[in-house]
Design a protein around this motif. Structure first.
Motif, short mmCIF file in Angstrom:
data_model
loop_
_atom_site.label_atom_id
_atom_site.label_comp_id
_atom_site.label_asym_id
_atom_site.label_seq_id
_atom_site.Cartn_x
_atom_site.Cartn_y
_atom_site.Cartn_z
N ALA A 114 1.06 -1.30 -0.05
CA ALA A 114 0.04 0.03 0.01
C ALA A 114 0.98 1.20 0.06
CB ALA A 114 -0.79 0.09 1.18
N SER A 115 1.91 1.24 0.67
CA SER A 115 2.89 2.14 0.85
C SER A 115 3.71 2.59 -0.49
CB SER A 115 3.83 1.96 2.19
OG SER A 115 4.70 2.98 2.04
N TYR A 116 4.06 1.38 -0.99
CA TYR A 116 4.76 1.57 -2.33
C TYR A 116 3.62 1.96 -3.57
CZ TYR A 116 6.65 -0.65 -6.87
OH TYR A 116 7.00 -0.70 -7.91
N LEU A 117 2.44 1.83 -3.42
CA LEU A 117 1.65 2.39 -4.44
C LEU A 117 1.55 3.90 -4.20
CD1 LEU A 117 -1.78 -0.30 -4.32
CD2 LEU A 117 -0.03 0.16 -5.98
N ASP A 118 1.65 4.26 -2.80
CA ASP A 118 1.60 5.69 -2.57
C ASP A 118 2.64 6.49 -3.09
OD1 ASP A 118 -0.19 6.90 -1.24
OD2 ASP A 118 0.38 6.47 1.01
N TYR A 119 3.98 5.68 -3.01
CA TYR A 119 5.30 6.37 -3.61
C TYR A 119 5.18 6.39 -5.00
CZ TYR A 119 8.00 6.61 0.74
OH TYR A 119 8.64 6.74 2.09
N VAL A 120 5.08 5.25 -5.55
CA VAL A 120 5.15 4.93 -6.95
C VAL A 120 4.13 5.51 -7.83
CG1 VAL A 120 5.55 3.39 -8.81
CG2 VAL A 120 6.72 3.00 -6.70
N TYR A 121 2.84 5.22 -7.69
CA TYR A 121 1.70 5.75 -8.23
C TYR A 121 1.03 6.99 -7.85
CZ TYR A 121 1.83 1.58 -10.93
OH TYR A 121 2.18 0.22 -11.65
N ASN A 122 1.41 7.52 -6.64
CA ASN A 122 0.98 8.76 -6.02
C ASN A 122 -0.39 8.46 -5.91
OD1 ASN A 122 1.53 10.94 -4.67
ND2 ASN A 122 1.48 12.31 -6.54
N VAL A 123 -1.04 7.60 -5.42
CA VAL A 123 -2.42 7.47 -5.28
C VAL A 123 -2.52 7.31 -3.70
CG1 VAL A 123 -3.30 6.81 -7.25
CG2 VAL A 123 -2.43 4.89 -5.81
N GLN A 124 -3.76 7.70 -3.29
CA GLN A 124 -3.94 7.56 -1.79
C GLN A 124 -4.44 6.00 -1.70
OE1 GLN A 124 -7.02 9.79 0.40
NE2 GLN A 124 -6.76 8.64 2.16
N SER A 125 -3.87 5.25 -0.89
CA SER A 125 -4.00 3.81 -0.78
C SER A 125 -4.50 3.16 0.69
CB SER A 125 -2.73 2.80 -1.23
OG SER A 125 -1.86 3.44 -0.09
N ARG A 126 -4.96 4.36 1.43
CA ARG A 126 -5.58 4.02 2.73
C ARG A 126 -6.69 4.63 2.94
NH1 ARG A 126 -1.34 1.65 5.70
NH2 ARG A 126 0.35 1.44 4.44
N ASP A 127 -7.63 4.04 3.70
CA ASP A 127 -9.07 4.84 3.91
C ASP A 127 -9.67 5.18 2.79
OD1 ASP A 127 -8.78 4.39 6.88
OD2 ASP A 127 -7.21 6.02 6.77
N VAL A 128 -9.79 4.38 1.73
CA VAL A 128 -10.45 4.86 0.49
C VAL A 128 -11.65 3.87 -0.05
CG1 VAL A 128 -8.48 6.34 -0.49
CG2 VAL A 128 -8.50 3.73 -0.86
N THR A 129 -12.37 4.29 -0.82
CA THR A 129 -13.35 3.37 -1.41
C THR A 129 -13.14 3.42 -2.82
OG1 THR A 129 -15.56 2.91 -1.62
CG2 THR A 129 -15.15 5.21 -1.21
N LEU A 130 -13.66 2.41 -3.54
CA LEU A 130 -13.67 2.60 -5.03
C LEU A 130 -15.05 2.47 -5.59
CD1 LEU A 130 -10.95 0.00 -5.69
CD2 LEU A 130 -10.67 2.33 -5.75
N GLY A 131 -16.21 3.04 -4.51
CA GLY A 131 -17.68 2.93 -4.95
C GLY A 131 -17.70 3.74 -6.33
N PHE A 132 -17.12 4.79 -6.76
CA PHE A 132 -17.29 5.56 -7.64
C PHE A 132 -17.08 5.13 -8.97
CE2 PHE A 132 -13.22 6.55 -6.10
CZ PHE A 132 -12.21 6.80 -7.58
N LEU A 133 -16.19 3.96 -8.95
CA LEU A 133 -15.62 3.45 -10.00
C LEU A 133 -16.74 2.19 -10.37
CD1 LEU A 133 -11.78 2.84 -9.51
CD2 LEU A 133 -12.90 4.46 -11.20
N ASP A 134 -17.64 2.10 -9.62
CA ASP A 134 -18.65 0.82 -9.78
C ASP A 134 -19.78 1.23 -10.97
OD1 ASP A 134 -19.40 -1.75 -9.63
OD2 ASP A 134 -20.61 -1.29 -7.36
N TYR A 135 -20.28 0.26 -11.72
CA TYR A 135 -21.32 0.64 -12.40
C TYR A 135 -22.42 0.76 -11.97
CZ TYR A 135 -17.76 -1.61 -15.66
OH TYR A 135 -16.72 -1.79 -16.30
N ASN A 136 -23.08 1.79 -12.44
CA ASN A 136 -24.62 2.30 -11.64
C ASN A 136 -25.67 1.62 -12.49
OD1 ASN A 136 -26.29 3.51 -10.05
ND2 ASN A 136 -25.03 5.27 -10.16
N LEU A 137 -26.47 0.93 -11.87
CA LEU A 137 -27.63 0.35 -12.47
C LEU A 137 -28.84 0.95 -12.47
CD1 LEU A 137 -26.78 -3.43 -11.13
CD2 LEU A 137 -25.97 -2.35 -13.37
N GLY A 138 -28.92 2.22 -11.80
CA GLY A 138 -30.09 2.74 -11.85
C GLY A 138 -30.94 2.59 -10.45
N GLY A 139 -31.64 3.42 -9.97
CA GLY A 139 -32.40 3.28 -8.80
C GLY A 139 -31.57 3.25 -7.61
#
Lengths: 307, 348
Positions: A114-139
């Protein structure tokens, strides 16, 4: 429009049910409660995170990858740690401690990654959710709601068919019932244990790969969710696979649904905000396990074990 | 890169003393009695919470300090500390009373948390203790009146009043903590060689035999849990006095349950020397890696703290496979001398 609370509950309970099921599987065949189960779950979560955030791919591609990775790590744990230990006559407690030690090794690795992802890809890798990347089926429904329920149903159905309709499945059941007798009848108990460890790690990781799509996750979750997984297995009685799933599902249902509903009703009575009451949901595993051990030590499925 | 050796040794000694107390308390349960306590943090946090909640409030009453203990904690404690400096005897009395109370609370927590599974198999007992471990911490974080919730509370600075302020304060504190941990080690040695210690070991070796001989394993395990809980409570209290504050979220399972357990296993459960070795290896490893953290992180591309976790996990896994008894192996102390092989041959 489905109540978000119900969606939360179903996703969480399915994930927990599968994790408790996989914990029970290795407990039945190897008789060791595996402390690394929580880390297996988080391995899957970080596979999803890598696929979705670092590689920018469809998050559901991680499901098979997580299954294979979790299974492989579980096999390393079984062949690298538990098998050598049990051939040297390590006691039950020693084997439990060995799974704990191995889980710390994995936990360190997971955090380092997780720390490596932080260093190399510069993304926050703790206390995150990926819900926004999920497909919305409506309703207000997202794909993870369906996928988690279908995944749980699919795993249980295939496990049921495997255990009851195939020769290998029957030998798994025989090993669970009586390992020494099964061995003397020519059943390859080592193969059975290999399969059970692979499936256990795989199922936990696959279930964990869905977790980030609905909830906030972080490596520290490995040890906090472990408590719920254990509680689910104990509630299921630690002697039946499907009891493990049901126990985990009920445990999740109490943690998410019952506590939230209870906090809404209790809040006006004791004058504390429902949000604060909800934080006590981390006490549910303790209450469940203490109650089970005091009232019915064999769990909910203890009454009707198929012999 | 220059290394500040005295402060490195001071840091190692402080950590070593704190961990040794926790490891010795676990040794009573795991090493002697065979109770796999995966939730040591419960009694430990109990002792620390008592220290955060009780002595400050008592001193507030005694000195008549105005203000809410939780909301105005820094100013209340500052005033208490100022008055304590003039009364070292009061500080000593507060320290002793708090330690006794913390130990009692720790003992009660240890006994209650294990009660539902005292007569069950070790794996059930271990799972229950694991799950019970963090429960008090959750309450501490969520319910501020105990130790200030997420904000935390400060603790009356009794060590400052007793040992005198100044640059050498932490050296003096380290000596106090070290003597407490050595006292606990001696106590462990005494218990281990007493009739009670033999009963503990009998439960560890063969539960059924103990039952057949008319002793209740639940009672014996309960005693061990209470005794271990007492020591852990005292350790938690001393830690809170040394750190000077209590912050509930700092009492996590990993630091205060799993690591001490693994230290004990590394050193050798059931022995005094094993407890010392385990705590020493861990604290040294931690601080040496900490020293080169910056350099290591630069080459590794990740935070070097996690390297320490991985190394510790790896060392332990290997130790468990190669030498499951730990570095120091407990010597069997049979009450009846076993017959030598030659004798067996001659009788058969």
């Amino acid at each position: 429009m489905i109540d978000p609370l119900i969606i939360n509950t179903i996703v969480y309970s399915s994930i927990l049910g599968l994790s408790s099921l996989s914990l029970t599987l290795t407990y039945l065949t190897t008789k060791v409660p595996n402390f690394a189960q929580g880390v297996f779950l988080l391995l899957g979560s970080y596979v999803t995170f890598t696929v979705a955030e670092a590689l920018k791919q469809n998050p559901y591609l991680s499901l098979p990858v997580a299954f294979l990775l979790g299974g492989a790590v579980a096999l390393i744990q079984y062949y690298g740690v538990l098998l050598p230990l049990s051939t040297r006559g390590g006691s039950l407690v020693t084997q439990m401690v060995a799974t704990l030690a191995f889980s710390i090794l994995l936990y360190g690795g997971l955090n380092a990654y997780a720390s490596y992802l932080d260093y190399v890809y510069n993304v926050q890798s703790r206390d995150v959710t990926l819900g926004f990347l999920d497909y919305n089926l409506g309703g207000g429904i997202r794909a993870v709601f369906l996928v988690s329920a279908v995944l749980a149903a699919a795993f249980i159905l295939s496990l049921y068919l495997f255990l009851n309709k195939t020769r290998l499945g029957v030998s798994v059941r025989a090993t669970v019932e009586n390992p020494s007798l099964a061995e003397s009848m020519g059943i390859n108990t080592k193969l059975v244990k290999t399969i059970s460890w692979f499936l256990s790690g795989g199922m936990a990781s696959a279930a964990g790969s869905l977790y980030p799509l609905q909830f906030v996750f972080s490596p520290t979750l490995a040890y906090s969710i472990l408590l719920s997984v254990f509680a689910g297995s104990v509630l299921g009685g630690l002697m039946s696979l499907f009891g493990g799933f049901i126990g985990g599902f009920i445990e999740g249902f109490i943690e998410k649904y019952v506590v939230t509903e209870l906090s809404i009703y209790l809040s006006p009575v004791i004058g504390v905000s429902p949000f604060v009451i909800n934080q006590y949901s981390t006490l549910v595993p303790l209450i469940v396990v203490a109650a089970v051990l005091l009232i019915a030590p064999n769990g909910i499925m203890g009454m009707r074990v198929k012999r | 890169m220059t290394v500040d050796i005295p402060s490195l040794i001071l840091a190692i000694v402080l950590d070593f003393s704190v961990y040794l107390m926790v490891v010795v308390s676990l040794n009573v349960e795991i090493g002697l009695t065979g109770v796999p306590n995966f939730g040591r943090v419960l009694a430990y946090a109990g002792g620390a919470f008592v220290t955060g909640a009780i002595p400050g409030r008592i001193l507030q009453l005694v000195y008549g300090v105005q203000g809410d203990y939780i909301l105005n904690n820094p100013s209340v404690i500052a005033e208490i500390n100022y008055k304590l400096l003039q009364q070292p005897l009061m500080a000593l009395a507060v320290l002793i009373l708090t330690l006794i109370l913390a130990g009692t609370v720790g003992a009660a927590l240890g006994y209650i948390s294990s009660y539902p599974a005292l007569r069950l198999r070790e794996d059930y007992l271990g799972i229950l203790l694991l799950i019970a471990g963090t429960s008090l911490v959750v309450v501490g974080i969520t319910y501020p009146p105990i130790v200030g919730g997420t904000v935390g509370v400060q603790v009356p600075a009794v060590f400052n009043a007793l040992l005198g302020q100044g640059p050498s304060l932490y050296y003096k504190i380290s000596i106090v903590l070290l003597s407490f941990s050595l006292a606990m080690l001696i106590l462990f040695h005494l218990i281990s060689n007493s009739p009670m210690g033999r009963a503990f070991r009998a439960v560890r070796e063969n539960e059924d035999l103990v039952g057949v001989l008319g002793r209740d394993i639940g009672v014996i395990r309960g005693k061990a849990m209470a005794l271990g809980g007492f020591l852990a409570g005292v350790a938690g209290s001393l830690y809170a006095f040394y750190i000077g504050s209590v912050y509930a979220a700092a009492f996590d399972n990993l630091t205060w349950s799993f690591n001490p357990y693994l230290m004990l296993v590394l050193g050798g459960a059931g022995t005094s020397l094993g407890a010392v070795l385990g705590a020493l290896v861990y604290s040294t490893l931690y601080h040496v890696i900490d020293l080169y953290k910056q350099t290591l992180s630069y080459y590794l591309h990740f935070d070097a703290v996690w390297l320490q976790y991985m190394l510790f996990g790896l060392i332990l896994t290997l130790i468990l496979i190669i030498r499951p008894q730990g570095i120091v192996v407990e010597k069997a102390k049979p009450l009846v001398k076993p017959r030598s092989k030659d004798e067996e041959k001659s009788t058969s």
